[in-house]
Write a protein that holds these residues in place. Structure first.
Motif, mmCIF file in Angstrom:
data_model
loop_
_atom_site.group_PDB
_atom_site.id
_atom_site.type_symbol
_atom_site.label_atom_id
_atom_site.label_comp_id
_atom_site.label_asym_id
_atom_site.label_seq_id
_atom_site.Cartn_x
_atom_site.Cartn_y
_atom_site.Cartn_z
ATOM 1 N N ASN A 21 20.103 -64.973 -79.306
ATOM 2 C CA ASN A 21 19.402 -63.869 -79.005
ATOM 3 C C ASN A 21 18.764 -63.051 -79.993
ATOM 4 O OD1 ASN A 21 20.227 -64.501 -76.314
ATOM 5 N ND2 ASN A 21 22.082 -63.036 -76.222
ATOM 6 N N ASP A 72 17.963 -64.229 -83.167
ATOM 7 C CA ASP A 72 17.002 -65.108 -83.766
ATOM 8 C C ASP A 72 15.627 -65.276 -82.678
ATOM 9 O OD1 ASP A 72 18.448 -65.530 -85.668
ATOM 10 O OD2 ASP A 72 19.292 -67.417 -85.062
ATOM 11 N N ASN A 73 15.707 -64.955 -81.314
ATOM 12 C CA ASN A 73 14.951 -65.229 -80.462
ATOM 13 C C ASN A 73 14.299 -64.066 -79.901
ATOM 14 O OD1 ASN A 73 14.487 -68.374 -80.354
ATOM 15 N ND2 ASN A 73 16.533 -68.010 -80.213
ATOM 16 N N LYS A 74 14.883 -62.749 -80.435
ATOM 17 C CA LYS A 74 14.451 -61.454 -79.693
ATOM 18 C C LYS A 74 14.513 -61.566 -78.431
ATOM 19 C CE LYS A 74 11.124 -60.670 -83.476
ATOM 20 N NZ LYS A 74 11.473 -62.067 -84.490
ATOM 21 N N TYR A 124 17.591 -62.365 -71.309
ATOM 22 C CA TYR A 124 16.707 -63.551 -71.085
ATOM 23 C C TYR A 124 16.017 -63.504 -69.515
ATOM 24 C CZ TYR A 124 15.295 -68.196 -70.410
ATOM 25 O OH TYR A 124 14.433 -69.521 -70.119
ATOM 26 N N GLU A 141 7.711 -71.279 -75.041
ATOM 27 C CA GLU A 141 8.699 -70.876 -75.841
ATOM 28 C C GLU A 141 10.046 -70.587 -75.138
ATOM 29 O OE1 GLU A 141 7.339 -67.704 -78.130
ATOM 30 O OE2 GLU A 141 5.798 -68.788 -79.416
ATOM 31 N N TYR A 142 9.751 -69.892 -73.970
ATOM 32 C CA TYR A 142 11.093 -69.581 -73.241
ATOM 33 C C TYR A 142 11.763 -70.813 -72.694
ATOM 34 C CZ TYR A 142 11.588 -64.733 -73.723
ATOM 35 O OH TYR A 142 11.774 -63.079 -74.296
ATOM 36 N N LEU A 195 14.410 -72.344 -74.618
ATOM 37 C CA LEU A 195 15.359 -71.331 -75.049
ATOM 38 C C LEU A 195 16.096 -71.092 -73.645
ATOM 39 C CD1 LEU A 195 13.334 -68.430 -76.509
ATOM 40 C CD2 LEU A 195 14.678 -70.329 -77.682
#
Length: 740
Positions: A244, A246-248, A252, A405-406, A409
């Motif tokens: 979380n 690293d991917n801000k 989610y 991107e999501y 993730l």
């Protein structure tokens, strides 16, 4: 065998039945002369296996009979285990070796001196007052192997310190209760008391150790597994946290929901702006078609184009700021300045249109001035829409990039969360097992607290001696065993015994029986029995003779007397039959044989005619010539002739002679067995004789009581008690009453 025969068998061997128990009683008296005293003590233990309260019984009231019975079996087996006996014996020895002053509660003075001399002095360990140290040394020596003294002592026959002695402990459950009773006997009161006392300590300790060891291993397993799974769970949660960061990502699922809603809103606005731009473009084209050439040229002037371009740039900036600004209350100063500048440019455009001062009308009657004003409005609207469209396109592209991107993730996050979920469930499952095992551990700790409700007591008075019981038991055992053996011997006795058995063996009718003359009984009138048995046989022979005479058979009536074996008493019976007929006035002759012309002095009898047996085998044998030659007179003058021949098993059968006899009487001794050879030779004899001659058997030397079936009740002196018993057995209660 009926009851009367059994009683007769007992009375017949009464001396043996009396002597054997007397001998056994004497042996028991001799062996138990110095029987040591025996002391007994007991202890009662409460287990609580069935009805005791524990952590599980609070929530579960069901009673498990099999589990309770198994618990009692386990406890009893632990008490009776060899290891328990070993420890008890060694602790008892250590306690005795640690004695400073002899105490009767531990061991008597006499027995202490004996074990000190025979046991303590043979050990390498010196006695001291440290019982624990002595036990540790003795136990270590015992564990070393079977060549040392302590090992041999425990596996020997010592009355106190051997496994065999301690194994005399008796353990039982009291009915269906939660109590067990332990008993022990010893020839020393102190040893008896201390053995039970030490046993309670040892088996309770061993039982608790076993039960606690079971739960400790289970609890330890769950604790180890919980620590491992806890580490895995922490690692998985840390992995999610790092992901979380690293991917801000804050949340989610909320973020993706917000992005999705934002994209829908922008796409809706984008479509609206496209339609608005298209409508404005169409209006501009339509208005331009209605303008005259002069006005069209004016709209394409450089000044107008510059203002339009400037307005387009400002409108684009405003649209960009409005899209990025979520709330109009948060407009920045830049946005306000752009709005003001936009309004100024619009005013300039309106001023230019007003300065033209066009008063002409279109063919449709519309004012050119109004058309120019509408054109300007549509131009402003078109420029604003285009500006917003470009911004929306850019925003849509940004959202597409965020979506791309999501998407991966989300898959990664779901994998991490799934791993956390699986690990968490595993953690909770192990935690539940740990809690249950701890409850079980505590439950076992509560249930292994065995309570000694009745401690061992010091036996002051020895147990009653069993010597008298053993003596009486030896007497009864001797009587019963002797009678049993006599019955077995009687049952398996293969001798002829009685006239009925002889008849069954030979398949011939019995003519009678003759008593044993050598076994006399003063209470029995033997002369009367001899006369009656002889008369019975003689009467049967006369009856057969009369039957023959009635059939017009000439006198004399010839009876041959034979046997299958030697020494069956043919001559004695033949002589008595001869004399019985003589007393009745008959003319009788008795012929006995001689072999090879020899007669022993014991065989010479008065009134007996002897013949050579070889003459009967002669080919020229004629019965009339044979008897007349021996009698020197006409043999037909005689009423009866008795002819004795030798054993048919050892001598040939005189066939010619036997074909001329009227009756054959076979004699067999009662106290000898019957052989297969006799059966075979008798069968051969039957084929020769029985076709024309009637043959019957007579048993010689039978027991007097057997003759009751022939001559009736044996005349002898009987006491009142014996008469009463016999009447009761035969149910003859009124037989003694005479009827006049």
């Amino acid at each position: 065998m009926n009851i009367i025969q059994l009683i007769r068998l007992i009375l017949k061997n009464i001396k043996i039945i009396f002597i054997v128990p007397v001998i056994l009683v004497g042996v028991v008296i001799s062996l138990t002369a110095n029987l040591p005293k025996s002391y007994s003590s007991k202890t009662i233990i409460y287990t609580g296996f069935g009805t005791g309260l524990n952590l599980k019984s609070v929530s579960n009231a069901n009673f498990d009979y099999l589990k309770t019975q198994a618990a009692f079996d386990n406890l009893i087996n632990i008490i009776e285990a060899r290891k328990t006996y070993e420890e008890v014996a060694i602790r008892l020895l250590a306690k005795h070796m640690a004695i400073e002053k002899i105490d009767g509660n531990l061991i008597s003075i006499e027995h202490y001196k004996d074990v000190k001399k025979n046991v303590f002095d043979s050990l390498k360990i010196k006695p001291s007052n440290n019982e624990s140290l002595i036990f540790d040394q003795l136990w270590a020596d015992y564990q070393n192997g079977g060549n040392n003294f302590i090992y041999k002592l425990l596996h020997g026959k010592h009355p106190y310190y051997s496994i065999d002695a301690v194994s005399g402990i008796s353990v039982k459950r009291i009915s269906n209760s939660d109590l067990i009773e332990i008993n022990f006997d010893a020839d020393d009161a102190g040893v008896c008391y201390q053995t039970l006392k030490i046993l309670n300590e040892v088996f309770i300790k061993n039982y608790q150790k076993i039960k606690e060891g079971e739960t400790h291993s289970v609890v330890g397993y769950f604790e180890d597994q919980l620590s491992i799974v806890k580490g895995k769970l922490d690692q998985a949660e840390q992995t999610l946290l790092n992901f979380n960061k690293d991917n801000k990502i804050i949340n989610y699922y909320e973020q993706t929901k917000h992005i999705s809603k934002l994209r829908e809103d922008i796409e809706l606005l984008f479509q609206q702006e496209l339609m608005q731009s298209a409508a404005a473009k169409a209006s501009i084209i339509k208005i331009e078609d209605q303008l005259n050439r002069r006005n069209k040229t004016l709209l394409k002037s450089s000044n107008m184009i510059d203002l339009r371009n400037e307005l387009s740039e400002i409108t684009t900036k405003i649209a960009l700021l409005e899209v990025k600004t979520d709330n109009k209350e948060n407009y920045s100063a830049e946005l306000s300045a752009l709005y003001a500048k936009s309004e100024n440019i619009k005013d300039e455009l309106n001023q230019i249109i007003k300065e033209i001062g066009i008063v002409e009308n279109t063919t449709a009657g519309l004012s050119q001035q109004d058309l120019m004003t509408k054109w300007l409005e549509q131009i402003i609207l078109h420029e604003e829409s285009n500006a917003r469209i470009s911004i929306y396109k850019e925003k849509i592209n940004d959202l597409k990039r965020v979506y791309s991107e999501y998407a991966p993730l989300g898959a990664t996050m779901m994998r991490i969360e799934r791993q956390i979920s699986v690990t968490e469930r595993e953690y909770l499952s192990i935690l539940q097992g740990l809690n249950e095992s701890k409850i079980m551990q505590r439950n076992i700790e509560m249930s292994t607290n065995l309570d000694i409700i009745d401690p061992p007591f010091y036996p002051v008075v020895p147990k009653a001696s069993k010597r008298s019981v053993m003596i009486v038991g030896a007497g009864f055992a001797g009587i019963i065993l002797t009678i049993f053996l006599l019955i077995i011997m009687e049952y398996f006795d293969s001798s002829i015994k009685s006239h009925k058995r002889l008849s069954k063996l030979t398949n011939l009718e019995y003519a009678g029986a003759f008593p044993n003359l050598y076994k006399t009984n003063k209470k029995v009138d033997l002369d009367f029995i001899l006369k009656r048995t002889t008369d019975e046989i003689a009467q049967k022979i006369r009856q057969k003779a009369f039957n023959y005479n009635s059939a017009q058979i000439h006198k004399p009536f010839i009876t041959v007397i034979f046997s299958t074996a030697k020494g069956d008493g043919k001559s004695t019976i033949a002589r008595r039959l001869h004399n019985a007929h003589m007393r009745n006035g008959f003319n009788v002759a008795f012929f006995n044989y001689k072999i090879d012309g020899r007669i022993s002095d014991n065989d010479i009898e008065l009134g007996c005619h002897y013949y050579n047996f070889e003459d009967l085998m002669s080919n020229d044998f004629k019965v009339d010539c044979f008897f007349e030659k021996l009698l020197e007179t006409d043999y037909e003058k005689f009423d009866f002739i008795f002819l004795e021949i030798p054993s048919i098993l050892h001598y040939p059968t005189p066939v010619r002679m036997l074909r001329n006899v009227h009756f054959a009487l076979m004699i067999a001794r009662a106290n000898r067995p019957w052989s297969e050879a006799e059966t075979n030779v008798l069968n051969s004899f039957k084929k020769t004789v029985i076709e024309k001659t009637e043959t019957e058997v007579l048993t010689n030397g039978v027991e007097i009581d057997i003759l009751e079936s022939i001559i009736g009740e044996i005349p002898k002196k009987r006491g009142f008690f014996r008469r009463l018993v016999k009447q009761l057995i035969k149910f003859q209660f009124n037989s003694s009453k005479k009827i006049n």
